[in-house]
Write a protein that holds these residues in place. Sequence first.
Motif, PDB file in Angstrom:
ATOM      1  N   MET A  31       0.825  -1.213   0.000  1.00 22.67           N
ATOM      2  CA  MET A  31       0.000   0.000   0.000  1.00 22.67           C
ATOM      3  C   MET A  31       0.856   1.258   0.000  1.00 22.67           C
ATOM      4  SD  MET A  31      -3.175  -0.824  -0.227  1.00 22.67           S
ATOM      5  CE  MET A  31      -4.158   0.531   0.389  1.00 22.67           C
ATOM      6  N   VAL A  36      -2.531   6.760  -4.742  1.00 16.98           N
ATOM      7  CA  VAL A  36      -3.916   6.889  -4.290  1.00 16.98           C
ATOM      8  C   VAL A  36      -4.841   6.486  -5.441  1.00 16.98           C
ATOM      9  CG1 VAL A  36      -5.688   8.525  -3.539  1.00 16.98           C
ATOM     10  CG2 VAL A  36      -3.383   8.669  -2.595  1.00 16.98           C
ATOM     11  N   ILE A  57      -7.560  -2.815   6.986  1.00 17.44           N
ATOM     12  CA  ILE A  57      -8.053  -1.937   5.923  1.00 17.44           C
ATOM     13  C   ILE A  57      -9.048  -0.928   6.497  1.00 17.44           C
ATOM     14  CG2 ILE A  57      -9.424  -1.849   3.801  1.00 17.44           C
ATOM     15  CD1 ILE A  57      -8.136  -4.611   3.085  1.00 17.44           C
ATOM     16  N   HIS A  62      -8.944   2.600   4.191  1.00 17.29           N
ATOM     17  CA  HIS A  62      -8.874   2.351   2.757  1.00 17.29           C
ATOM     18  C   HIS A  62     -10.183   1.671   2.355  1.00 17.29           C
ATOM     19  CE1 HIS A  62      -4.771   3.681   2.357  1.00 17.29           C
ATOM     20  NE2 HIS A  62      -4.395   2.883   3.345  1.00 17.29           N
ATOM     21  N   GLU A  63     -10.375   1.417   1.066  1.00 24.17           N
ATOM     22  CA  GLU A  63     -11.623   0.815   0.590  1.00 24.17           C
ATOM     23  C   GLU A  63     -11.437  -0.686   0.377  1.00 24.17           C
ATOM     24  OE1 GLU A  63     -14.770   1.135  -3.125  1.00 24.17           O
ATOM     25  OE2 GLU A  63     -13.058   2.490  -3.064  1.00 24.17           O
ATOM     26  N   LYS A  80      -6.508   1.962  -2.463  1.00 26.51           N
ATOM     27  CA  LYS A  80      -5.864   2.952  -1.605  1.00 26.51           C
ATOM     28  C   LYS A  80      -6.684   4.236  -1.639  1.00 26.51           C
ATOM     29  CE  LYS A  80      -1.431   5.029  -0.559  1.00 26.51           C
ATOM     30  NZ  LYS A  80       0.014   4.948  -0.826  1.00 26.51           N
ATOM     31  N   ALA A  81      -7.107   4.695  -0.471  1.00 26.18           N
ATOM     32  CA  ALA A  81      -8.005   5.858  -0.365  1.00 26.18           C
ATOM     33  C   ALA A  81      -7.286   7.178  -0.102  1.00 26.18           C
ATOM     34  CB  ALA A  81      -9.027   5.612   0.739  1.00 26.18           C
TER      35      ALA A  81
END
Length: 82
Positions: A31, A36, A57, A62-63, A80-81
């Motif tokens: 990650m 992003v 997560i 994050h999603e 990745k948010a």
Amino acid sequence: MPELTDITIDKEIDARGSFCPGPLMELIRGMKALPVGGVLAVLSSDPGSAKDIPAWIQKARHEYLGAFPEQGYTRFVVRKAH
């Protein structure tokens, strides 16, 4: 949850055969290197990953796109948010 066939995976890490916390550590390392919006998949045969990976997560905000069972392992997919 989306279907795996509907997701474009940018990077995949094969952590099969690695035991807790190996797959989670591979996810965290992956990650950090991902931009992003990027999508990462981790392949894990460790049963503990089913709990550890989604929990991390969520905590990291994050999603979580889902866990997709395969023959002898699970593919965990995250976007990745931030």
